[in-house]
Design a protein around this motif. Structure first.
Motif, PDB file in Angstrom:
ATOM      1  N   MET A 176      -7.809  -1.204   8.995  1.00  0.00           N
ATOM      2  CA  MET A 176      -6.512  -1.337   8.361  1.00  0.00           C
ATOM      3  C   MET A 176      -5.999  -2.773   8.460  1.00  0.00           C
ATOM      4  SD  MET A 176      -4.316   0.678   6.879  1.00  0.00           S
ATOM      5  CE  MET A 176      -2.990   1.777   7.163  1.00  0.00           C
ATOM      6  N   LYS A 177      -6.389  -3.447   9.543  1.00  0.00           N
ATOM      7  CA  LYS A 177      -5.940  -4.818   9.743  1.00  0.00           C
ATOM      8  C   LYS A 177      -6.413  -5.727   8.608  1.00  0.00           C
ATOM      9  CE  LYS A 177      -6.102  -8.611  13.017  1.00  0.00           C
ATOM     10  NZ  LYS A 177      -6.639  -9.124  14.255  1.00  0.00           N
ATOM     11  N   LEU A 178      -7.662  -5.571   8.174  1.00  0.00           N
ATOM     12  CA  LEU A 178      -8.172  -6.410   7.087  1.00  0.00           C
ATOM     13  C   LEU A 178      -7.381  -6.190   5.801  1.00  0.00           C
ATOM     14  CD1 LEU A 178     -12.069  -6.391   7.399  1.00  0.00           C
ATOM     15  CD2 LEU A 178     -10.510  -8.312   7.645  1.00  0.00           C
ATOM     16  N   LEU A 179      -7.014  -4.962   5.529  1.00  0.00           N
ATOM     17  CA  LEU A 179      -6.254  -4.663   4.318  1.00  0.00           C
ATOM     18  C   LEU A 179      -4.947  -5.451   4.303  1.00  0.00           C
ATOM     19  CD1 LEU A 179      -5.618  -3.034   1.751  1.00  0.00           C
ATOM     20  CD2 LEU A 179      -4.828  -1.183   3.214  1.00  0.00           C
ATOM     21  N   THR A 180      -4.206  -5.413   5.380  1.00  0.00           N
ATOM     22  CA  THR A 180      -2.933  -6.135   5.417  1.00  0.00           C
ATOM     23  C   THR A 180      -3.144  -7.648   5.417  1.00  0.00           C
ATOM     24  OG1 THR A 180      -2.824  -5.943   7.831  1.00  0.00           O
ATOM     25  CG2 THR A 180      -1.666  -4.275   6.551  1.00  0.00           C
ATOM     26  N   GLU A 181      -4.206  -8.112   6.051  1.00  0.00           N
ATOM     27  CA  GLU A 181      -4.491  -9.549   6.028  1.00  0.00           C
ATOM     28  C   GLU A 181      -4.826 -10.022   4.609  1.00  0.00           C
ATOM     29  OE1 GLU A 181      -7.525 -10.270   8.940  1.00  0.00           O
ATOM     30  OE2 GLU A 181      -6.145  -9.964  10.607  1.00  0.00           O
ATOM     31  N   TYR A 182      -5.598  -9.241   3.886  1.00  0.00           N
ATOM     32  CA  TYR A 182      -5.927  -9.599   2.503  1.00  0.00           C
ATOM     33  C   TYR A 182      -4.662  -9.677   1.652  1.00  0.00           C
ATOM     34  CZ  TYR A 182     -10.883  -8.529   3.488  1.00  0.00           C
ATOM     35  OH  TYR A 182     -12.161  -8.498   3.987  1.00  0.00           O
ATOM     36  N   LEU A 183      -3.790  -8.684   1.813  1.00  0.00           N
ATOM     37  CA  LEU A 183      -2.559  -8.681   1.022  1.00  0.00           C
ATOM     38  C   LEU A 183      -1.636  -9.824   1.414  1.00  0.00           C
ATOM     39  CD1 LEU A 183      -1.793  -4.869   0.777  1.00  0.00           C
ATOM     40  CD2 LEU A 183      -2.560  -6.397  -1.036  1.00  0.00           C
ATOM     41  N   ASP A 184      -1.541 -10.100   2.699  1.00  0.00           N
ATOM     42  CA  ASP A 184      -0.709 -11.220   3.149  1.00  0.00           C
ATOM     43  C   ASP A 184      -1.203 -12.534   2.562  1.00  0.00           C
ATOM     44  OD1 ASP A 184       0.913  -9.546   4.643  1.00  0.00           O
ATOM     45  OD2 ASP A 184      -0.072 -10.008   6.559  1.00  0.00           O
ATOM     46  N   ALA A 221      -7.951  -4.001  -2.521  1.00  0.00           N
ATOM     47  CA  ALA A 221      -8.120  -2.750  -3.265  1.00  0.00           C
ATOM     48  C   ALA A 221      -9.388  -2.022  -2.829  1.00  0.00           C
ATOM     49  CB  ALA A 221      -8.159  -3.033  -4.764  1.00  0.00           C
ATOM     50  N   GLU A 222     -10.456  -2.778  -2.616  1.00  0.00           N
ATOM     51  CA  GLU A 222     -11.708  -2.170  -2.154  1.00  0.00           C
ATOM     52  C   GLU A 222     -11.533  -1.562  -0.767  1.00  0.00           C
ATOM     53  OE1 GLU A 222     -14.544  -5.348  -2.421  1.00  0.00           O
ATOM     54  OE2 GLU A 222     -14.610  -5.260  -4.611  1.00  0.00           O
ATOM     55  N   ARG A 223     -10.829  -2.274   0.112  1.00  0.00           N
ATOM     56  CA  ARG A 223     -10.599  -1.774   1.466  1.00  0.00           C
ATOM     57  C   ARG A 223      -9.704  -0.529   1.431  1.00  0.00           C
ATOM     58  NH1 ARG A 223     -13.207  -2.690   6.215  1.00  0.00           N
ATOM     59  NH2 ARG A 223     -13.684  -4.644   5.207  1.00  0.00           N
ATOM     60  N   ALA A 224      -8.690  -0.542   0.581  1.00  0.00           N
ATOM     61  CA  ALA A 224      -7.800   0.617   0.460  1.00  0.00           C
ATOM     62  C   ALA A 224      -8.594   1.839  -0.006  1.00  0.00           C
ATOM     63  CB  ALA A 224      -6.667   0.313  -0.517  1.00  0.00           C
ATOM     64  N   GLU A 225      -9.507   1.629  -0.945  1.00  0.00           N
ATOM     65  CA  GLU A 225     -10.338   2.725  -1.434  1.00  0.00           C
ATOM     66  C   GLU A 225     -11.199   3.287  -0.300  1.00  0.00           C
ATOM     67  OE1 GLU A 225     -13.808   3.593  -4.761  1.00  0.00           O
ATOM     68  OE2 GLU A 225     -12.573   1.790  -4.944  1.00  0.00           O
ATOM     69  N   GLN A 226     -11.739   2.412   0.527  1.00  0.00           N
ATOM     70  CA  GLN A 226     -12.546   2.858   1.673  1.00  0.00           C
ATOM     71  C   GLN A 226     -11.728   3.717   2.626  1.00  0.00           C
ATOM     72  OE1 GLN A 226     -14.007  -0.762   3.422  1.00  0.00           O
ATOM     73  NE2 GLN A 226     -15.689  -0.967   1.962  1.00  0.00           N
ATOM     74  N   TYR A 227     -10.441   3.390   2.760  1.00  0.00           N
ATOM     75  CA  TYR A 227      -9.559   4.143   3.647  1.00  0.00           C
ATOM     76  C   TYR A 227      -8.972   5.383   2.972  1.00  0.00           C
ATOM     77  CZ  TYR A 227      -9.449   0.127   6.871  1.00  0.00           C
ATOM     78  OH  TYR A 227      -9.777  -0.886   7.745  1.00  0.00           O
ATOM     79  N   GLY A 228      -9.257   5.572   1.683  1.00  0.00           N
ATOM     80  CA  GLY A 228      -8.699   6.696   0.951  1.00  0.00           C
ATOM     81  C   GLY A 228      -7.222   6.512   0.640  1.00  0.00           C
ATOM     82  N   MET A 229      -6.813   5.273   0.508  1.00  0.00           N
ATOM     83  CA  MET A 229      -5.410   4.944   0.231  1.00  0.00           C
ATOM     84  C   MET A 229      -5.254   4.509  -1.219  1.00  0.00           C
ATOM     85  SD  MET A 229      -4.672   2.689   3.652  1.00  0.00           S
ATOM     86  CE  MET A 229      -2.962   2.405   3.238  1.00  0.00           C
ATOM     87  N   PRO A 230      -4.013   4.548  -1.737  1.00  0.00           N
ATOM     88  CA  PRO A 230      -3.790   4.056  -3.112  1.00  0.00           C
ATOM     89  C   PRO A 230      -3.993   2.546  -3.176  1.00  0.00           C
ATOM     90  CG  PRO A 230      -1.712   4.639  -2.078  1.00  0.00           C
ATOM     91  CD  PRO A 230      -2.801   5.053  -1.124  1.00  0.00           C
ATOM     92  N   ALA A 231      -4.272   2.072  -4.361  1.00  0.00           N
ATOM     93  CA  ALA A 231      -4.464   0.633  -4.570  1.00  0.00           C
ATOM     94  C   ALA A 231      -3.168  -0.116  -4.257  1.00  0.00           C
ATOM     95  CB  ALA A 231      -4.885   0.365  -6.008  1.00  0.00           C
ATOM     96  N   PRO A 232      -3.268  -1.354  -3.801  1.00  0.00           N
ATOM     97  CA  PRO A 232      -2.072  -2.153  -3.508  1.00  0.00           C
ATOM     98  C   PRO A 232      -1.248  -2.401  -4.770  1.00  0.00           C
ATOM     99  CG  PRO A 232      -4.038  -3.201  -2.637  1.00  0.00           C
ATOM    100  CD  PRO A 232      -4.492  -2.067  -3.474  1.00  0.00           C
ATOM    101  N   SER A 233      -0.005  -2.738  -4.566  1.00  0.00           N
ATOM    102  CA  SER A 233       0.881  -3.031  -5.685  1.00  0.00           C
ATOM    103  C   SER A 233       0.427  -4.301  -6.394  1.00  0.00           C
ATOM    104  CB  SER A 233       2.310  -3.199  -5.190  1.00  0.00           C
ATOM    105  OG  SER A 233       2.378  -4.278  -4.293  1.00  0.00           O
ATOM    106  N   PRO A 234       0.820  -4.464  -7.643  1.00  0.00           N
ATOM    107  CA  PRO A 234       0.469  -5.682  -8.388  1.00  0.00           C
ATOM    108  C   PRO A 234       1.231  -6.888  -7.825  1.00  0.00           C
ATOM    109  CG  PRO A 234       1.902  -4.285  -9.704  1.00  0.00           C
ATOM    110  CD  PRO A 234       1.576  -3.528  -8.457  1.00  0.00           C
ATOM    111  N   PRO A 235       0.859  -8.093  -8.250  1.00  0.00           N
ATOM    112  CA  PRO A 235       1.559  -9.287  -7.760  1.00  0.00           C
ATOM    113  C   PRO A 235       3.061  -9.207  -8.008  1.00  0.00           C
ATOM    114  CG  PRO A 235      -0.369  -9.913  -9.019  1.00  0.00           C
ATOM    115  CD  PRO A 235      -0.199  -8.431  -9.179  1.00  0.00           C
ATOM    116  N   GLU A 236       3.835  -9.844  -7.125  1.00  0.00           N
ATOM    117  CA  GLU A 236       5.285  -9.876  -7.262  1.00  0.00           C
ATOM    118  C   GLU A 236       5.713 -10.750  -8.436  1.00  0.00           C
ATOM    119  OE1 GLU A 236       6.866 -11.258  -3.561  1.00  0.00           O
ATOM    120  OE2 GLU A 236       6.051  -9.557  -2.455  1.00  0.00           O
TER     121      GLU A 236
END
Length: 64
Positions: free
Chosen positions: A1-9, A42-57
């Motif tokens: 989960m840490k990688l997912l948030t790091e990628y988004l940050d 998005a790839e990491r979220a899919e691996q975790y079974g989570m929805p895709a991240p939101s689009p850019p702000e």
């Protein structure tokens, strides 16, 4: 989960930098890097079974 948030940050940080960048070539490079991080997230979220991240702000990712 840490990688997912790091990628988004990282994607958000790059998009914010691009929003204030005057050089259109560099701005495009920043947005391309941000898109790559969003793809990884998005790839990491899919691996975790989570929805895709939101689009850019920034609409259109702040494209020039």
């Amino acid at each position: 989960m840490k990688l997912l948030t790091e990628y988004l940050d990282r994607a958000i940080a790059l998009e914010r930098l691009a929003a204030s960048e005057q050089d259109s070539d560099f701005k495009t490079q920043l947005l391309n890097q941000a898109a790559a991080y969003r793809k990884l997230a998005a790839e990491r979220a899919e691996q975790y079974g989570m929805p895709a991240p939101s689009p850019p702000e920034i609409p259109d990712g702040g494209a020039p």
